[in-house]
Design an enzyme around this catalytic site. Structure first.
Site, PDB file in Angstrom:
ATOM      1  N   LYS A  22       0.843  -1.208   0.000  1.00  0.00           N
ATOM      2  CA  LYS A  22       0.000   0.000   0.000  1.00  0.00           C
ATOM      3  C   LYS A  22       0.877   1.257   0.000  1.00  0.00           C
ATOM      4  CE  LYS A  22      -1.877   1.570   4.046  1.00  0.00           C
ATOM      5  NZ  LYS A  22      -1.523   2.984   4.231  1.00  0.00           N
ATOM      6  N   ASN A  23       1.902   1.259   0.864  1.00  0.00           N
ATOM      7  CA  ASN A  23       2.693   2.477   1.019  1.00  0.00           C
ATOM      8  C   ASN A  23       3.676   2.701  -0.132  1.00  0.00           C
ATOM      9  OD1 ASN A  23       1.280   2.944   3.302  1.00  0.00           O
ATOM     10  ND2 ASN A  23       2.965   2.537   4.732  1.00  0.00           N
ATOM     11  N   CYS A 116      -5.224  12.613  12.244  1.00  0.00           N
ATOM     12  CA  CYS A 116      -5.887  11.361  11.902  1.00  0.00           C
ATOM     13  C   CYS A 116      -5.923  10.478  13.130  1.00  0.00           C
ATOM     14  CB  CYS A 116      -5.190  10.682  10.736  1.00  0.00           C
ATOM     15  SG  CYS A 116      -3.687   9.883  11.208  1.00  0.00           S
ATOM     16  N   ARG A 121      -0.026  14.282  12.962  1.00  0.00           N
ATOM     17  CA  ARG A 121       0.562  14.157  11.626  1.00  0.00           C
ATOM     18  C   ARG A 121       0.713  15.511  10.906  1.00  0.00           C
ATOM     19  NH1 ARG A 121      -1.246   8.462   9.125  1.00  0.00           N
ATOM     20  NH2 ARG A 121       0.826   8.609   8.280  1.00  0.00           N
ATOM     21  N   ASP A 305       4.437   0.676  11.983  1.00  0.00           N
ATOM     22  CA  ASP A 305       3.247  -0.004  11.435  1.00  0.00           C
ATOM     23  C   ASP A 305       3.152  -1.468  11.868  1.00  0.00           C
ATOM     24  OD1 ASP A 305       2.522   2.323  10.233  1.00  0.00           O
ATOM     25  OD2 ASP A 305       3.031   1.728   8.195  1.00  0.00           O
ATOM     26  N   ARG A 397      -8.613  -0.640   4.818  1.00  0.00           N
ATOM     27  CA  ARG A 397      -7.766   0.385   4.179  1.00  0.00           C
ATOM     28  C   ARG A 397      -6.449  -0.201   3.680  1.00  0.00           C
ATOM     29  NH1 ARG A 397      -5.980   4.364   8.089  1.00  0.00           N
ATOM     30  NH2 ARG A 397      -4.586   4.706   6.360  1.00  0.00           N
TER      31      ARG A 397
HETATM   32  C1  UD1 Z   1       4.329   6.914   6.269  1.00  0.00           C
HETATM   33  C2  UD1 Z   1       3.451   5.694   6.085  1.00  0.00           C
HETATM   34  C3  UD1 Z   1       2.927   5.214   7.440  1.00  0.00           C
HETATM   35  C4  UD1 Z   1       4.080   4.972   8.383  1.00  0.00           C
HETATM   36  C5  UD1 Z   1       4.985   6.192   8.483  1.00  0.00           C
HETATM   37  C6  UD1 Z   1       6.241   5.953   9.300  1.00  0.00           C
HETATM   38  C7  UD1 Z   1       2.490   5.991   3.883  1.00  0.00           C
HETATM   39  C8  UD1 Z   1       1.263   6.222   3.091  1.00  0.00           C
HETATM   40  N1  UD1 Z   1       2.342   6.048   5.225  1.00  0.00           N
HETATM   41  O1  UD1 Z   1       3.516   7.938   6.852  1.00  0.00           O
HETATM   42  O2  UD1 Z   1       2.184   4.012   7.229  1.00  0.00           O
HETATM   43  O3  UD1 Z   1       3.554   4.706   9.679  1.00  0.00           O
HETATM   44  O4  UD1 Z   1       5.414   6.582   7.149  1.00  0.00           O
HETATM   45  O5  UD1 Z   1       6.969   4.897   8.798  1.00  0.00           O
HETATM   46  O6  UD1 Z   1       3.556   5.726   3.360  1.00  0.00           O
HETATM   47  N2  UD1 Z   1       6.350  14.566  10.807  1.00  0.00           N
HETATM   48  C9  UD1 Z   1       6.406  15.901  11.140  1.00  0.00           C
HETATM   49  N3  UD1 Z   1       6.263  16.804  10.128  1.00  0.00           N
HETATM   50  C10 UD1 Z   1       6.055  16.446   8.834  1.00  0.00           C
HETATM   51  C11 UD1 Z   1       5.989  15.086   8.516  1.00  0.00           C
HETATM   52  C12 UD1 Z   1       6.143  14.162   9.522  1.00  0.00           C
HETATM   53  O7  UD1 Z   1       6.589  16.252  12.289  1.00  0.00           O
HETATM   54  O8  UD1 Z   1       5.949  17.345   7.976  1.00  0.00           O
HETATM   55  C13 UD1 Z   1       6.495  13.548  11.869  1.00  0.00           C
HETATM   56  C14 UD1 Z   1       5.216  12.730  12.087  1.00  0.00           C
HETATM   57  O9  UD1 Z   1       4.318  13.380  12.954  1.00  0.00           O
HETATM   58  C15 UD1 Z   1       5.750  11.444  12.671  1.00  0.00           C
HETATM   59  C16 UD1 Z   1       7.104  11.284  11.946  1.00  0.00           C
HETATM   60  O10 UD1 Z   1       7.437  12.572  11.449  1.00  0.00           O
HETATM   61  O11 UD1 Z   1       6.007  11.611  14.028  1.00  0.00           O
HETATM   62  C17 UD1 Z   1       7.078  10.271  10.827  1.00  0.00           C
HETATM   63  O12 UD1 Z   1       6.128  10.653   9.854  1.00  0.00           O
HETATM   64  P1  UD1 Z   1       6.311  10.333   8.313  1.00  0.00           P
HETATM   65  O13 UD1 Z   1       7.561   9.570   8.102  1.00  0.00           O
HETATM   66  O14 UD1 Z   1       6.129  11.593   7.555  1.00  0.00           O
HETATM   67  O15 UD1 Z   1       5.079   9.381   8.059  1.00  0.00           O
HETATM   68  P2  UD1 Z   1       4.052   9.443   6.857  1.00  0.00           P
HETATM   69  O16 UD1 Z   1       4.751   9.724   5.593  1.00  0.00           O
HETATM   70  O17 UD1 Z   1       2.894  10.297   7.234  1.00  0.00           O
END
Ligand code: UD1
Length: 417
Positions: A22-23, A116, A121, A305, A397
């Site tokens: 999915k990711n 979410c 996030r 995850d 999902r």
């Molecule tokens: C992706 C995955 C999700 C997985 C996560 C971490 C997809 C669709 N989703 O989510 O399943 O759990 O990686 O491996 O690929 N953060 C900030 N600011 C930002 C972005 C992130 O503070 O602008 C923080 C988040 O709150 C979190 C951490 O960084 O604490 C990791 O988030 P991130 O790696 O961005 O996860 P996603 O891309 O949302």
């Protein structure tokens, strides 16, 4: 509302072949916005998140149709760079479309994805990176307005290796003049897969999976066919399902290296593990040993995850385990449901303290999110008696009819609409 009825206690046994990830699929679908020719994505799984991403493409004027197991996408007629609130709210990954929209249209209006079920996030890292490339951004009334008419190659340093921010920046930079470097990017296998897909379409990206990604802008991308990587989280979930029931499983069509952080821990718990190039065999035993300590980390650390599934396994292991969740602040929301089933878990802030009990007892429980939801299914598989898992739309999902896969391994589980 659909629910699962599970009669626990059967040891799983058999083979399971893993779906595409999915990711990996979601950012790859988003990145097709950059291309004006036909793209065929193979073995497209039936996950609700993927169907929602398809709706986002169609809303832009693109065609996106499933034909058998393939997904045909054509971006020739894309005419708008706008993602409304009603689409952005059903799928957080809509934010991945931002970088691709800027690459294609030099402007975008995207509804803010907001918080979410697993935490706040934020997207500050995505926006900071885009600003570093010269994108003008205004956030107003729940929308993000971007003007990328002066976007240029440049250097972006990510304070944290965010998966989504890394993917968004890669997509923004692919058609952007000049050379872009992303320092401290996420190194997840899905980032490498996005690089491989975009390069197959003619992009020039190098370094995914390392500490620096370099993107040299190209004029345009061309159509291609591609099969995204297998889902490491589903592979891991199925290994834990067999482990928690004291059963055995061969997980086929996976990339074992992607979940070495998991299978080494299962081995330490007492599972027999045999790793081949594209499959993992696991033989569990009646009661495994606790792993004592687990903390979630960016890849190649233990994935957030798989935290809920691993915590659930610890509830029936011999011993005590401390689990530290470093990514998302609300990832223990499923724990009160596990406690209803007799688990001995105490949560304080981002740490869970798990004391193993000999067995869980079936109960009525409610899925709170995707991975927490599937963790309750695992609990139901090993619990004594009947478990009903409600609100399973969360699980759909990211798992395609998980009840069929588990039934084929001998579990007693059925979906009730
Ligand atoms: C992706 C995955 C999700 C997985 C996560 C971490 C997809 C669709 N989703 O989510 O399943 O759990 O990686 O491996 O690929 N953060 C900030 N600011 C930002 C972005 C992130 O503070 O602008 C923080 C988040 O709150 C979190 C951490 O960084 O604490 C990791 O988030 P991130 O790696 O961005 O996860 P996603 O891309 O949302």
């Amino acid at each position: 509302m659909s629910k699962f009825l599970i009669n626990g206690g059967t040891k799983l046994s058999g083979e399971y072949s893993v779906d595409c990830a999915k990711n990996a699929y979601l950012p790859i679908i988003a990145s097709t916005i950059l291309c004006k020719e036909e793209i065929i994505l193979k073995d497209c799984p039936f996950f609700a998140d993927i169907d929602n991403m398809i709706l986002i493409l169609r809303n832009l004027g693109m065609t996106a149709e499933r034909k058998g197991t393939e997904l045909y996408i054509n971006g020739k007629n894309a005419y708008q760079s706008y993602i409304p609130t009603e689409l952005a709210k059903v799928i957080r990954s809509s934010i991945f479309a931002l970088g691709a929209l800027l690459g294609r249209f030099e402007k975008a209006k995207v509804a803010y994805p907001g918080g979410c079920d697993i935490g706040l996030r934020p997207i500050d890292l995505h926006l900071k990176g885009l600003r570093d490339l010269g994108v003008k951004i205004i956030e107003s009334h729940g929308y993000i307005y971007c003007d990328a008419s002066k976007m240029h190659g440049g250097q972006v340093y990510l304070d944290y290796p965010s998966v989504g921010a890394t993917e968004n920046l890669i997509m923004a930079a692919v058609l952007c003049k000049g050379i872009t470097t992303i320092i401290n990017p996420a190194k997840e296998p899905e980032i490498v897969d996005l690089q491989n897909f975009l390069n197959k379409m003619g992009a020039k990206i190098d370094g995914a999976g390392t500490d620096i990604i370099t993107i040299t802008g190209v004029e345009e991308l061309h159509g291609t066919e591609y099969r995204p990587i297998p889902d490491r989280i589903i592979a891991g979930t199925m290994l834990i399902a067999a482990a928690i029931t004291g059963g055995s499983i061969t997980v086929k069509n996976c990339i074992p290296q992607h979940i070495s952080s998991l299978y080494t821990k299962l081995q330490k718990s007492g599972c027999e593990i045999d790793v081949k190039s594209d499959c993992i065999f696991l033989q569990s035993k009646d009661r495994l040993d606790s792993i004592s300590f687990l903390d979630t980390m960016p890849y190649p650390g233990f994935p957030t995850d798989l935290q809920a599934q691993m915590l659930t396994l610890q509830t029936v292991c011999k011993g005590y385990c401390i689990i530290q969740e470093n990514m998302f602040e609300s990832r223990f929301k499923f724990v009160p449901e596990l406690i209803k089933m007799g688990a001995n878990v105490r949560v304080h802030q981002r740490t869970a303290y798990v004391s193993g009990v000999p067995s869980l007892l079936g109960a009525d429980v409610f899925a709170t999110d995707l991975r927490g939801g599937v963790a309750l299914v695992l609990a139901g598989l090993c619990a004594k008696g009947y478990t009903t898992v409600h609100d399973i739309y969360h699980i759909d999902r990211g798992y395609s009819h998980i009840e069929d896969a588990l039934t084929s391994l001998g579990a007693s589980i059925k979906r009730v609409e």
